[in-house]
Design an enzyme around this catalytic site. Structure first.
Site, PDB file in Angstrom:
ATOM      1  N   HIS A 136       1.971 -13.789 -13.233  1.00  0.00           N
ATOM      2  CA  HIS A 136       0.895 -14.400 -12.451  1.00  0.00           C
ATOM      3  C   HIS A 136      -0.386 -13.577 -12.375  1.00  0.00           C
ATOM      4  O   HIS A 136      -1.332 -13.964 -11.687  1.00  0.00           O
ATOM      5  CB  HIS A 136       1.373 -14.665 -11.023  1.00  0.00           C
ATOM      6  CG  HIS A 136       1.630 -13.390 -10.254  1.00  0.00           C
ATOM      7  ND1 HIS A 136       0.624 -12.703  -9.629  1.00  0.00           N
ATOM      8  CD2 HIS A 136       2.757 -12.672 -10.049  1.00  0.00           C
ATOM      9  CE1 HIS A 136       1.134 -11.611  -9.054  1.00  0.00           C
ATOM     10  NE2 HIS A 136       2.424 -11.577  -9.297  1.00  0.00           N
TER      11      HIS A 136
ATOM     12  N   GLU B  38      -6.311  -5.826  -7.206  1.00  0.00           N
ATOM     13  CA  GLU B  38      -5.351  -5.124  -6.338  1.00  0.00           C
ATOM     14  C   GLU B  38      -5.597  -3.617  -6.261  1.00  0.00           C
ATOM     15  O   GLU B  38      -5.417  -3.011  -5.208  1.00  0.00           O
ATOM     16  CB  GLU B  38      -3.910  -5.407  -6.807  1.00  0.00           C
ATOM     17  CG  GLU B  38      -3.423  -6.829  -6.528  1.00  0.00           C
ATOM     18  CD  GLU B  38      -3.850  -7.844  -7.584  1.00  0.00           C
ATOM     19  OE1 GLU B  38      -4.512  -7.443  -8.577  1.00  0.00           O
ATOM     20  OE2 GLU B  38      -3.530  -9.036  -7.426  1.00  0.00           O
TER      21      GLU B  38
ATOM     22  N   ASP C 192      -1.510  -4.507  -1.494  1.00  0.00           N
ATOM     23  CA  ASP C 192      -2.764  -4.542  -2.245  1.00  0.00           C
ATOM     24  C   ASP C 192      -3.390  -5.931  -2.358  1.00  0.00           C
ATOM     25  O   ASP C 192      -4.248  -6.167  -3.204  1.00  0.00           O
ATOM     26  CB  ASP C 192      -2.518  -3.999  -3.655  1.00  0.00           C
ATOM     27  CG  ASP C 192      -1.493  -4.817  -4.433  1.00  0.00           C
ATOM     28  OD1 ASP C 192      -1.037  -5.860  -3.910  1.00  0.00           O
ATOM     29  OD2 ASP C 192      -1.143  -4.414  -5.556  1.00  0.00           O
TER      30      ASP C 192
HETATM   31  C1  UD1 Z   1      -1.847 -13.280  -4.956  1.00  0.00           C
HETATM   32  C2  UD1 Z   1      -2.378 -11.844  -4.807  1.00  0.00           C
HETATM   33  C3  UD1 Z   1      -1.640 -10.914  -5.776  1.00  0.00           C
HETATM   34  C4  UD1 Z   1      -0.134 -11.028  -5.624  1.00  0.00           C
HETATM   35  C5  UD1 Z   1       0.279 -12.495  -5.767  1.00  0.00           C
HETATM   36  C6  UD1 Z   1       1.761 -12.632  -5.520  1.00  0.00           C
HETATM   37  C7  UD1 Z   1      -4.746 -11.413  -4.303  1.00  0.00           C
HETATM   38  C8  UD1 Z   1      -6.112 -11.377  -4.812  1.00  0.00           C
HETATM   39  N1  UD1 Z   1      -3.780 -11.799  -5.164  1.00  0.00           N
HETATM   40  O1  UD1 Z   1      -2.200 -13.744  -6.239  1.00  0.00           O
HETATM   41  O2  UD1 Z   1      -2.020  -9.573  -5.513  1.00  0.00           O
HETATM   42  O3  UD1 Z   1       0.484 -10.249  -6.608  1.00  0.00           O
HETATM   43  O4  UD1 Z   1      -0.438 -13.278  -4.797  1.00  0.00           O
HETATM   44  O5  UD1 Z   1       2.235 -13.858  -5.976  1.00  0.00           O
HETATM   45  O6  UD1 Z   1      -4.514 -11.137  -3.152  1.00  0.00           O
HETATM   46  N2  UD1 Z   1      -0.618 -21.501  -4.805  1.00  0.00           N
HETATM   47  C9  UD1 Z   1      -0.007 -22.615  -4.238  1.00  0.00           C
HETATM   48  N3  UD1 Z   1       0.976 -22.420  -3.304  1.00  0.00           N
HETATM   49  C10 UD1 Z   1       1.384 -21.186  -2.917  1.00  0.00           C
HETATM   50  C11 UD1 Z   1       0.765 -20.065  -3.505  1.00  0.00           C
HETATM   51  C12 UD1 Z   1      -0.239 -20.237  -4.435  1.00  0.00           C
HETATM   52  O7  UD1 Z   1      -0.323 -23.748  -4.573  1.00  0.00           O
HETATM   53  O8  UD1 Z   1       2.276 -21.081  -2.072  1.00  0.00           O
HETATM   54  C13 UD1 Z   1      -1.709 -21.712  -5.797  1.00  0.00           C
HETATM   55  C14 UD1 Z   1      -2.992 -22.255  -5.133  1.00  0.00           C
HETATM   56  O9  UD1 Z   1      -3.623 -23.107  -6.038  1.00  0.00           O
HETATM   57  C15 UD1 Z   1      -3.818 -20.989  -4.924  1.00  0.00           C
HETATM   58  C16 UD1 Z   1      -3.463 -20.234  -6.177  1.00  0.00           C
HETATM   59  O10 UD1 Z   1      -2.066 -20.449  -6.377  1.00  0.00           O
HETATM   60  O11 UD1 Z   1      -5.190 -21.261  -4.788  1.00  0.00           O
HETATM   61  C17 UD1 Z   1      -3.758 -18.758  -6.185  1.00  0.00           C
HETATM   62  O12 UD1 Z   1      -3.251 -18.091  -5.054  1.00  0.00           O
HETATM   63  P1  UD1 Z   1      -3.861 -16.640  -4.689  1.00  0.00           P
HETATM   64  O13 UD1 Z   1      -3.145 -16.069  -3.523  1.00  0.00           O
HETATM   65  O14 UD1 Z   1      -5.324 -16.721  -4.608  1.00  0.00           O
HETATM   66  O15 UD1 Z   1      -3.585 -15.782  -5.994  1.00  0.00           O
HETATM   67  P2  UD1 Z   1      -2.211 -15.289  -6.607  1.00  0.00           P
HETATM   68  O16 UD1 Z   1      -2.393 -15.354  -8.081  1.00  0.00           O
HETATM   69  O17 UD1 Z   1      -1.088 -16.000  -5.998  1.00  0.00           O
HETATM   70  N1  UDP Z   2      10.321 -13.939  -6.184  1.00  0.00           N
HETATM   71  C1  UDP Z   2      10.912 -15.040  -5.544  1.00  0.00           C
HETATM   72  N2  UDP Z   2      10.945 -16.243  -6.200  1.00  0.00           N
HETATM   73  C2  UDP Z   2      10.437 -16.408  -7.448  1.00  0.00           C
HETATM   74  C3  UDP Z   2       9.823 -15.289  -8.078  1.00  0.00           C
HETATM   75  C4  UDP Z   2       9.783 -14.074  -7.415  1.00  0.00           C
HETATM   76  O1  UDP Z   2      11.389 -14.927  -4.417  1.00  0.00           O
HETATM   77  O2  UDP Z   2      10.507 -17.521  -7.989  1.00  0.00           O
HETATM   78  C5  UDP Z   2      10.250 -12.644  -5.459  1.00  0.00           C
HETATM   79  C6  UDP Z   2      10.687 -11.400  -6.215  1.00  0.00           C
HETATM   80  O3  UDP Z   2      12.064 -11.127  -6.042  1.00  0.00           O
HETATM   81  C7  UDP Z   2       9.814 -10.302  -5.613  1.00  0.00           C
HETATM   82  C8  UDP Z   2       8.545 -11.032  -5.221  1.00  0.00           C
HETATM   83  O4  UDP Z   2       8.871 -12.419  -5.181  1.00  0.00           O
HETATM   84  O5  UDP Z   2      10.375  -9.777  -4.423  1.00  0.00           O
HETATM   85  C9  UDP Z   2       7.452 -10.770  -6.218  1.00  0.00           C
HETATM   86  O6  UDP Z   2       6.376 -11.615  -5.962  1.00  0.00           O
HETATM   87  P1  UDP Z   2       5.196 -11.824  -7.014  1.00  0.00           P
HETATM   88  O7  UDP Z   2       5.692 -11.543  -8.390  1.00  0.00           O
HETATM   89  O8  UDP Z   2       4.619 -13.151  -6.721  1.00  0.00           O
HETATM   90  O9  UDP Z   2       4.132 -10.751  -6.549  1.00  0.00           O
HETATM   91  P2  UDP Z   2       3.882  -9.204  -6.879  1.00  0.00           P
HETATM   92  O10 UDP Z   2       5.108  -8.456  -6.510  1.00  0.00           O
HETATM   93  O11 UDP Z   2       3.538  -9.107  -8.331  1.00  0.00           O
HETATM   94  O12 UDP Z   2       2.713  -8.855  -6.026  1.00  0.00           O
END
Ligand code: UD1
Ligand code: UDP
Length: 377
Positions: A216, A131, A95
């Site tokens: 998050h 999502e 999603d």
């Molecule tokens: C995204 C997904 C969400 C998923 C989540 C898992 C969308 C809209 N959101 O949300 O569905 O549940 O990932 O974690 O697709 N950042 C870093 N390094 C990283 C990752 C993120 O610095 O490796 C920071 C950056 O500032 C980035 C921000 O996090 O701009 C947001 O990342 P983004 O993928 O847009 O949103 P998430 O909240 O991570």
């Molecule tokens: N996870 C990880 N390290 C962390 C936190 C979560 O590897 O510090 C793993 C967790 O076991 C799960 C996945 O990341 O498999 C969940 O990711 P996240 O919560 O970012 O996204 P969501 O599942 O809500 O989309």
């Protein structure tokens, strides 16, 4: 005939859940892995664990990116990739905006789409945001729907999806979890944990308690996160012999309030996101988990760890029904009282801590492979 499969993903959870699929499909198909790098460090951590070297890396992540940034960058990049690679099928997961945009690009190009983890629904377009919209949109476009459970299949049938296009596979997260569980005793995993959490050296889970926290979700930004932090603060003060461990998501909307409100409490350990293997080990060591994560709601029942979900609703009711997961909302007092109840009432804890496996048996990727091989017959 499907020969060339382009697999597109970009965030931590997609990588965890698609890694087993990549590793199974590559024996029978010509697989190209394209990462959007919607996440960077958190994606790379997973690629390393599963030894996946992407063929293409769009490297789009920017600090503080928004939905417009992600969607437009991926869509334009996918146009070129599709015309160059000419895949017979594009596989996306779940999603995220990477998944929705990958599917949209496939649709615009007339390429068939396979959707892994199809059919989860809250039916509230604003929760989780964006999502639920992403997942529903992919269902409109997909040709093959890999639904994890009976319920997700039912959701798709209710929306008029042709039953012949739906395959119940279980959730590939369990394939990933089983892989990780086999490796959590590797010394490198403990070393990694120790570096971030020195207290783990002497931690005895029979005598002490550790609560694992993650959070998050976009719909929790602002007041929701302040409520969550307030509840954690109160709980950590009341239960000052319990370790609260929080690997904090790198999103600045999360880092800001969490560090500000919880940074100075002795028994709250704020650490950077953990690699998947040490994270699984920490889930195993934990007494229970407090989260708004989707993936953790699916993993924890298999480990018999109670999960309190800090959201108003969930698209994963199977684990709630199984009894391991409880939705506690995002009000400070509600979160606090549920944490307190689990810490002080052994029978409440007992009720939630039996292992259940509503999301599969670790063979989901093989079922996806079989379904795609069947298409070619
Ligand atoms: C995204 C997904 C969400 C998923 C989540 C898992 C969308 C809209 N959101 O949300 O569905 O549940 O990932 O974690 O697709 N950042 C870093 N390094 C990283 C990752 C993120 O610095 O490796 C920071 C950056 O500032 C980035 C921000 O996090 O701009 C947001 O990342 P983004 O993928 O847009 O949103 P998430 O909240 O991570
Ligand atoms: N996870 C990880 N390290 C962390 C936190 C979560 O590897 O510090 C793993 C967790 O076991 C799960 C996945 O990341 O498999 C969940 O990711 P996240 O919560 O970012 O996204 P969501 O599942 O809500 O989309």
């Amino acid at each position: 005939m499907i020969k060339k499969i382009l697999i597109v993903f970009g965030t931590r959870p997609e990588a965890i859940k698609m890694a087993p699929v990549v590793n199974v499909l590559k024996n029978d198909f010509e697989v190209t892995v394209c990462v959007t790098a919607q996440h960077r460090e958190m994606l790379d951590q997973v690629l390393e664990v599963f030894a996946i070297k992407p063929d293409l890396d769009l490297d789009i992540m920017q600090p503080g990116q928004d939905l417009f940034d992600i969607t437009s960058k991926i869509l334009l990049a996918m146009k070129n990739i599709i015309s160059e690679k000419k895949p017979d099928l594009i596989l996306v997961h779940g999603d995220t905006t990477t998944a929705m945009t990958g599917a949209l690009a496939a649709f615009y190009s007339g390429i068939r789409i396979g959707h892994v983890e199809a059919g989860l629904r809250t039916n509230n377009i604003n929760s989780p945001f964006p999502e639920e919209f992403n997942r529903q949109t992919i269902s409109k476009l997909a040709n093959f729907h890999f639904a994890p459970t009976d319920l997700s299949k039912k959701n798709l049938l209710n929306e008029g999806v042709n039953e012949k296009k739906i395959y119940i596979t279980g959730n590939t997260v369990i394939d990933a979890l089983f892989f990780a569980q086999n490796k959590t005793e590797d010394p490198s995993v403990s070393e990694d944990l120790l570096r971030k959490l020195p207290f783990i050296k002497d931690f005895d889970e029979k005598k002490e308690k550790l609560i694992l926290i993650t959070g998050h979700r976009r719909e929790n930004f602002g007041q929701g996160f302040m409520n969550i932090c307030e509840a954690l603060r109160s709980a950590s003060i009341r239960h000052n012999n319990v370790h609260f461990v929080y690997p904090v998501h790198l999103n600045p909307n999360v880092q800001g309030p969490v560090n500000e409100m919880l940074g100075n409490l002795e028994n709250i350990h704020l650490i950077s996101p953990l690699d998947y293997l040490p994270f699984v080990k920490l889930m195993e060591l934990s007494y229970f988990i407090l989260t708004d994560s989707g993936g953790i709601q699916e993993e924890a029942p298999s480990l018999g760890k109670p999960v309190l979900v800090m959201r108003e609703e969930t698209e994963r009711p199977e684990a709630v029904k199984a009894g391991t997961v409880k939705i506690v909302g995002t009000k400070s007092q509600d979160i606090y009282s549920h944490v307190d109840e689990l810490l002080t009432n052994p029978s409440s804890y007992q009720e939630m801590s039996e292992a259940h496996n509503p999301y599969g048996d670790g063979e989901s990727s093989s079922r996806i492979l079989s379904a795609l091989l069947e298409v070619n017959k």
